[in-house]
Design a protein around this motif. Structure first.
Motif, PDB file in Angstrom:
ATOM      1  N   LEU A  27      -8.040   1.109  -3.950  1.00  0.00           N
ATOM      2  CA  LEU A  27      -6.825   0.285  -3.926  1.00  0.00           C
ATOM      3  C   LEU A  27      -7.130  -1.094  -3.352  1.00  0.00           C
ATOM      4  CD1 LEU A  27      -3.746  -0.214  -4.078  1.00  0.00           C
ATOM      5  CD2 LEU A  27      -3.553   0.911  -1.842  1.00  0.00           C
ATOM      6  N   GLN A  28      -7.828  -1.143  -2.217  1.00  0.00           N
ATOM      7  CA  GLN A  28      -8.126  -2.428  -1.583  1.00  0.00           C
ATOM      8  C   GLN A  28      -9.064  -3.281  -2.428  1.00  0.00           C
ATOM      9  OE1 GLN A  28      -9.390  -1.385   2.522  1.00  0.00           O
ATOM     10  NE2 GLN A  28      -7.456  -2.311   3.122  1.00  0.00           N
ATOM     11  N   TRP A  88       0.844  -1.202   0.000  1.00  0.00           N
ATOM     12  CA  TRP A  88       0.000   0.000   0.000  1.00  0.00           C
ATOM     13  C   TRP A  88       0.879   1.253   0.000  1.00  0.00           C
ATOM     14  CZ3 TRP A  88      -3.455  -1.388   4.866  1.00  0.00           C
ATOM     15  CH2 TRP A  88      -4.187  -2.543   4.595  1.00  0.00           C
ATOM     16  N   ASP A 104       2.429   1.890  -3.301  1.00  0.00           N
ATOM     17  CA  ASP A 104       1.424   2.467  -4.190  1.00  0.00           C
ATOM     18  C   ASP A 104       1.269   3.967  -3.937  1.00  0.00           C
ATOM     19  OD1 ASP A 104      -1.073   1.805  -6.049  1.00  0.00           O
ATOM     20  OD2 ASP A 104      -1.791   3.146  -4.468  1.00  0.00           O
ATOM     21  N   PHE A 129      -8.254   5.060  -1.141  1.00  0.00           N
ATOM     22  CA  PHE A 129      -7.779   3.892  -0.384  1.00  0.00           C
ATOM     23  C   PHE A 129      -8.718   2.708  -0.601  1.00  0.00           C
ATOM     24  CE2 PHE A 129      -7.308   1.596   3.786  1.00  0.00           C
ATOM     25  CZ  PHE A 129      -6.066   1.061   3.495  1.00  0.00           C
ATOM     26  N   LEU A 176      -3.087  -4.601  -5.908  1.00  0.00           N
ATOM     27  CA  LEU A 176      -2.555  -5.056  -4.623  1.00  0.00           C
ATOM     28  C   LEU A 176      -1.452  -6.086  -4.809  1.00  0.00           C
ATOM     29  CD1 LEU A 176      -5.747  -5.487  -2.360  1.00  0.00           C
ATOM     30  CD2 LEU A 176      -3.980  -3.729  -2.189  1.00  0.00           C
TER      31      LEU A 176
END
Length: 450
Positions: A143-144, A116, A119, A140, A150
């Motif tokens: 991203l997850q 993370w 990134d 965020f 990931l």
């Protein structure tokens, strides 16, 4: 297979201190410390945390280093040799296995979290900006929700980690830490100074250091105990592995104090840098784990030179995570190299591949496997709970009992080299105070304290 007489050692005492600082100064100090301090009352937590490091953390750090240097081998071999010298059961060897397996599991999800950070470092570098709280939270969440992104970031970070460990103890681990640790401190100092210029350093300092004894409660004490334990990389076999390369004649006590002091300093500087900006922009210091991944990107978007300092900040966190991940990969790598006979490169690659595969499952736990639950937790939460709430405290407890009670007094005295009352105090802490403190952490983590 490597014998103790042939074992490579760090080039000097400062090399050991640097690599051990690299292990302890990770996401725990830069990411976890500020948000726990923010949610646990600031100065009350800081004061109790400092006492816990002094009274419990440093003695346990010395104990694990002692086992490694005395045994001169990977964690399993080091514990077995030390136990054998004192006429103890070979069952103590389980202590080494517990630490190595724990480190391997931690690395699998630690690499995902570090991904993370990789990134966000890239996004800051290319100028991606989060102009509102909603945009930061959505960024965020996106991203997850993206397993490909990931896994890519997780893979990059794991490749960086394997690459260093595969190069060996001196050429890889020591050289990397000699570069990254000074760079980390320099970047952190720059960010702290910038916090004094662009942020509200006065309010940040008051929040962290204006001691309010009435704010101390059981939750604060237990949180501080737990963080002191975890932030020094205790209970994972890491310090035993690094201690096995520590030259005879160098002071274990002196080195342990330096390592603990550096870890504390990084946490305090990170807290000042983060809270000064948090207060200056009217954000909430008690915002929890999202403090640096959701709150700070928003801060950087609205401050002068935000892209530069945001990039520097996330580079700092990448360095911190990288040095810690290297230490997590080392224990099992050294075991495969010394006991199985694989080359150093194949050992690091094999261990890294296993952790990478488990980490892929962790990546999926945020998206396509998010509905799969074990004991009410997804894979990420389950591995984190098992390692930090069960494996690490249990391993730390066994270390305290092993060194405090099982190892013969003259063996411990010879290796630690503390005079008279200081040795008695250190041994007394391992025998009584450390086990009690760890049992409290253990009970609290398991929800046994109402």
């Amino acid at each position: 297979m490597t014998t103790s007489s042939e074992r490579i050692t760090w080039t000097n005492r400062w090399a050991f201190i640097l690599v051990t600082i690299g292990s302890s100064v990770g996401l725990g100090n830069i990411w976890r410390f500020p948000y726990i301090a923010g949610t646990q009352g600031g100065s009350a937590f800081v004061v109790v945390y400092l006492l816990c490091v002094l009274l419990v953390g440093i003695p346990l750090l010395m104990a694990e280093t002692m086992i490694g240097r005395r045994g001169r081998g990977n964690p399993v071999v080091a514990v077995l040799k030390t136990a054998n010298e004192s006429g103890c059961s070979r069952w103590w060897g389980a202590l080494g296995w517990m630490g190595m397996i724990g480190a391997l599991v931690i690395l699998s999800y630690y690499s995902v979290v570090a991904g993370w950070i990789v990134d966000y470092f890239w996004k800051m570098l290319i100028g991606v900006s989060f102009e509102s709280r909603e945009a930061a939270e959505a960024g965020f969440a996106a991203l997850q929700a993206n397993p490909v992104e990931l896994i890519l970031c997780h893979s990059i970070f794991m490749a960086l980690t394997v690459g260093v460990v595969a190069r060996g103890v001196v050429s890889g681990i020591e050289r990397a830490n000699k570069i990254m640790m000074p760079a980390l401190f320099l970047i952190l100092l720059l960010l702290t100074l910038w916090g004094g210029v662009a942020g509200d350093m006065k309010q940040a300092a008051h929040f962290m250091f204006a001691f309010r004894p009435e704010a101390i409660n059981r939750e604060v004490v237990l949180s501080a105990l737990g963080h002191a334990f975890f932030s020094l990389s205790l209970g994972m076999g890491v310090i035993i592995a690094y201690g096995s390369y520590f030259k005879q004649g160098s002071s274990i006590a002196n080195a342990s104090v330096w390592v603990a002091a550096a870890g504390v300093l990084v946490g305090l500087l990170a807290g000042l840098a983060i809270f000064s900006l948090t207060f200056a922009y009217g954000l909430e210091p008690a915002s929890g784990p999202g403090l640096i991944l959701q709150t700070l990107p928003l801060t950087f978007a609205h401050m002068p030179g935000g892209q530069i300092f945001g990039t520097l900040f996330f580079l700092l966190v990448v360095f911190a995570a990288w040095t810690s991940a290297i230490s997590l990969l080392e224990p099992f790598t050294s075991w495969l190299n010394e006991r199985v006979g694989l080359t150093r490169r194949m050992s690091a690659l094999s261990v890294g591949l296993f952790s990478w595969l488990l980490g892929v499952g962790v990546c999926f736990s945020f998206n396509i496997w998010s509905d799969y639950r074990w004991f009410g937790k997804n894979l990420f939460e389950l591995l984190d709970y098992w390692s930090t709430c069960i494996a690490m405290p249990l391993n730390g407890l066994v270390v305290a009992i092993f060194v405090g009670w099982a190892i013969k007094r003259h063996v411990a005295r010879e290796e630690i080299a503390l005079a008279g009352r200081m040795f008695t105090l250190w041994q007394g802490i391992l025998r009584y105070l450390a086990p009690l403190a760890i049992l409290l952490i253990f009970a609290h983590s398991l929800g046994l304290l109402a």
